[in-house]
Design an enzyme around this catalytic site. Structure first.
Site, PDB file in Angstrom:
ATOM      1  N   ASP A 143      -3.852 -20.148  20.461  1.00  0.00           N
ATOM      2  CA  ASP A 143      -5.012 -21.054  20.333  1.00  0.00           C
ATOM      3  C   ASP A 143      -4.543 -22.498  20.437  1.00  0.00           C
ATOM      4  O   ASP A 143      -4.461 -23.210  19.446  1.00  0.00           O
ATOM      5  CB  ASP A 143      -5.679 -20.773  18.974  1.00  0.00           C
ATOM      6  CG  ASP A 143      -6.866 -21.673  18.691  1.00  0.00           C
ATOM      7  OD1 ASP A 143      -7.483 -22.179  19.648  1.00  0.00           O
ATOM      8  OD2 ASP A 143      -7.180 -21.862  17.499  1.00  0.00           O
ATOM      9  N   ASP A 186      -6.550 -30.863  29.743  1.00  0.00           N
ATOM     10  CA  ASP A 186      -5.756 -31.864  30.461  1.00  0.00           C
ATOM     11  C   ASP A 186      -6.162 -31.773  31.928  1.00  0.00           C
ATOM     12  O   ASP A 186      -7.121 -31.064  32.257  1.00  0.00           O
ATOM     13  CB  ASP A 186      -4.253 -31.559  30.247  1.00  0.00           C
ATOM     14  CG  ASP A 186      -3.387 -32.823  30.339  1.00  0.00           C
ATOM     15  OD1 ASP A 186      -3.592 -33.609  31.276  1.00  0.00           O
ATOM     16  OD2 ASP A 186      -2.500 -32.997  29.478  1.00  0.00           O
ATOM     17  N   ARG A 228      -8.590 -19.066   6.367  1.00  0.00           N
ATOM     18  CA  ARG A 228      -8.503 -19.334   4.930  1.00  0.00           C
ATOM     19  C   ARG A 228      -9.158 -18.293   4.039  1.00  0.00           C
ATOM     20  O   ARG A 228      -8.651 -18.026   2.944  1.00  0.00           O
ATOM     21  CB  ARG A 228      -9.095 -20.735   4.647  1.00  0.00           C
ATOM     22  CG  ARG A 228      -8.162 -21.837   5.096  1.00  0.00           C
ATOM     23  CD  ARG A 228      -8.850 -23.163   5.198  1.00  0.00           C
ATOM     24  NE  ARG A 228      -9.755 -23.212   6.341  1.00  0.00           N
ATOM     25  CZ  ARG A 228     -10.434 -24.280   6.712  1.00  0.00           C
ATOM     26  NH1 ARG A 228     -10.333 -25.399   6.016  1.00  0.00           N
ATOM     27  NH2 ARG A 228     -11.213 -24.245   7.768  1.00  0.00           N
ATOM     28  N   THR A 245     -16.380 -25.461  15.961  1.00  0.00           N
ATOM     29  CA  THR A 245     -17.359 -25.057  14.936  1.00  0.00           C
ATOM     30  C   THR A 245     -17.507 -26.111  13.840  1.00  0.00           C
ATOM     31  O   THR A 245     -18.392 -25.997  12.997  1.00  0.00           O
ATOM     32  CB  THR A 245     -16.976 -23.705  14.311  1.00  0.00           C
ATOM     33  OG1 THR A 245     -15.564 -23.698  14.108  1.00  0.00           O
ATOM     34  CG2 THR A 245     -17.346 -22.551  15.192  1.00  0.00           C
ATOM     35  N   LYS A 280      -3.628 -15.019  15.441  1.00  0.00           N
ATOM     36  CA  LYS A 280      -3.838 -16.254  16.188  1.00  0.00           C
ATOM     37  C   LYS A 280      -2.756 -17.261  15.820  1.00  0.00           C
ATOM     38  O   LYS A 280      -2.532 -17.539  14.644  1.00  0.00           O
ATOM     39  CB  LYS A 280      -5.218 -16.827  15.850  1.00  0.00           C
ATOM     40  CG  LYS A 280      -5.547 -18.095  16.629  1.00  0.00           C
ATOM     41  CD  LYS A 280      -6.977 -18.516  16.410  1.00  0.00           C
ATOM     42  CE  LYS A 280      -7.175 -19.400  15.215  1.00  0.00           C
ATOM     43  NZ  LYS A 280      -6.543 -20.718  15.322  1.00  0.00           N
ATOM     44  N   LYS A 288      -5.958 -24.532  22.840  1.00  0.00           N
ATOM     45  CA  LYS A 288      -7.120 -25.285  23.365  1.00  0.00           C
ATOM     46  C   LYS A 288      -6.699 -26.319  24.404  1.00  0.00           C
ATOM     47  O   LYS A 288      -6.931 -27.521  24.250  1.00  0.00           O
ATOM     48  CB  LYS A 288      -7.858 -25.981  22.221  1.00  0.00           C
ATOM     49  CG  LYS A 288      -8.312 -25.065  21.103  1.00  0.00           C
ATOM     50  CD  LYS A 288      -9.121 -25.829  20.056  1.00  0.00           C
ATOM     51  CE  LYS A 288      -9.612 -24.963  18.925  1.00  0.00           C
ATOM     52  NZ  LYS A 288      -8.572 -24.467  18.025  1.00  0.00           N
TER      53      LYS A 288
HETATM   54  O1  C5P Z   1      -9.646 -20.995   7.960  1.00  0.00           O
HETATM   55  P1  C5P Z   1     -10.694 -20.720   8.985  1.00  0.00           P
HETATM   56  O2  C5P Z   1     -11.207 -19.296   8.960  1.00  0.00           O
HETATM   57  O3  C5P Z   1     -11.796 -21.770   9.017  1.00  0.00           O
HETATM   58  O4  C5P Z   1      -9.900 -20.853  10.368  1.00  0.00           O
HETATM   59  C1  C5P Z   1     -10.542 -20.832  11.607  1.00  0.00           C
HETATM   60  C2  C5P Z   1      -9.494 -20.919  12.666  1.00  0.00           C
HETATM   61  O5  C5P Z   1     -10.151 -20.916  13.928  1.00  0.00           O
HETATM   62  C3  C5P Z   1      -8.654 -22.197  12.625  1.00  0.00           C
HETATM   63  O6  C5P Z   1      -7.340 -21.831  13.034  1.00  0.00           O
HETATM   64  C4  C5P Z   1      -9.291 -23.115  13.655  1.00  0.00           C
HETATM   65  O7  C5P Z   1      -8.354 -23.951  14.289  1.00  0.00           O
HETATM   66  C5  C5P Z   1      -9.825 -22.092  14.671  1.00  0.00           C
HETATM   67  N1  C5P Z   1     -10.945 -22.522  15.494  1.00  0.00           N
HETATM   68  C6  C5P Z   1     -12.122 -23.029  14.990  1.00  0.00           C
HETATM   69  N2  C5P Z   1     -13.123 -23.434  15.836  1.00  0.00           N
HETATM   70  C7  C5P Z   1     -12.985 -23.314  17.161  1.00  0.00           C
HETATM   71  C8  C5P Z   1     -11.798 -22.771  17.685  1.00  0.00           C
HETATM   72  C9  C5P Z   1     -10.794 -22.370  16.821  1.00  0.00           C
HETATM   73  O8  C5P Z   1     -12.278 -23.092  13.784  1.00  0.00           O
HETATM   74  N3  C5P Z   1     -13.983 -23.630  17.956  1.00  0.00           N
END
Ligand code: C5P
Length: 239
Positions: free
Chosen positions: A61, A66, A217, A125, A34, A63
């Site tokens: 990603d 607009d 992470r 989330t 991603k 998002k």
């Molecule tokens: O580090 P972590 O596992 O929390 O990363 C989650 C990834 O998913 C991040 O890149 C974040 O921007 C993305 N994301 C998210 N919630 C969403 C859409 C994308 O956490 N609804």
């Protein structure tokens, strides 16, 4: 779908070299990466090309949110650089989503490109009922809001949604099993939630019907990312 194709690693780093070194380090086990704001804005669209040259698929990603014309054009640009999947915010509305789908369909037929999966973000989330109520003055709870947005995205012709693991089963019931659910906010039991609020383990997410899980992470910041990936793969296989 084999577990490898269901796991998407978030390349939340700020240079193309850092991204490519993750791709190299994780090797054959990972097929899809991603690319989000940080990497795309720092390294530019060529990073997508470079990841693709390693034989990997890219979920862009960004998002998009607009006016319909602007999003449809940005979507065409994403399809042209060969991403496997990209997303828009469902709260951009029906017209925005529908015009995006038809612009991409038209481009792909005209230029013989493979059509990326187009999915919608329902609610981030990191959002909670309190944020909805006290900051955005939306009185119904997160789950009800997610239902509305998922149904809207499906009606507009999108392939699926990004949603929290806790909403996957509800969305599959509402929209059917073919409608894709991509879930970030995944935390194996041994990692902290960080800023995510609505989390689940890889095993729980898959059991609830997620098609793809996104992890950042918990893998990239682990002392040994390869070992962390191995543990996650075992959890995924046991689902
Ligand atoms: O580090 P972590 O596992 O929390 O990363 C989650 C990834 O998913 C991040 O890149 C974040 O921007 C993305 N994301 C998210 N919630 C969403 C859409 C994308 O956490 N609804």
């Amino acid at each position: 779908m084999p577990w490898k194709d269901r796991l998407i690693i978030a390349l939340d780093v700020d240079t193309a070299d850092a991204a490519l070194s993750v791709v190299e380090r994780l090797g054959d086990d990972i097929t899809t990466y991603k690319v989000g704001f940080e990497l795309f804005v720092s390294a530019g669209p060529s990073v997508v090309q470079r990841i693709r040259e390693q034989g990997k698929r890219v979920f862009l990603d960004l998002k998009y949110h607009d006016i319909p014309n602007t999003v449809a054009k940005a979507a065409v640009a994403a399809a042209r650089i060969g991403v496997f999947m990209f997303n828009v915010h469902a709260s951009g509305g029906f017209d925005m989503m529908q015009r995006t789908v038809s612009a991409v369909n038209e481009l792909c037929v005209r230029e013989g490109l493979s059509r990326p999966r187009i999915i919608a973000v329902t609610m981030l989330t990191s959002m909670t009922n309190d944020v909805l109520k006290n900051e955005l003055t939306i009185s119904h709870p997160v789950k009800a809001h997610v239902r509305t947005l998922a149904a809207l995205a499906q009606k507009a012709g999108l392939d699926g949604v990004v949603a929290s693991p806790q909403e996957t089963a509800m969305i599959k019931e509402l929209c059917g099993k073919e409608f894709l659910v991509v879930t970030p906010g995944i935390r194996p039991s041994w990692t902290p939630p960080d800023d995510q609020r609505r989390t689940a383990t890889p095993q729980e997410a898959l059991r609830d019907g997620a098609d793809y899980i996104v992890m950042g992470r918990a893998i990239l910041k682990a002392d040994d990312p390869v070992k962390a990936l191995e543990l996650v793969s075992l959890e995924m296989l046991s689902a």
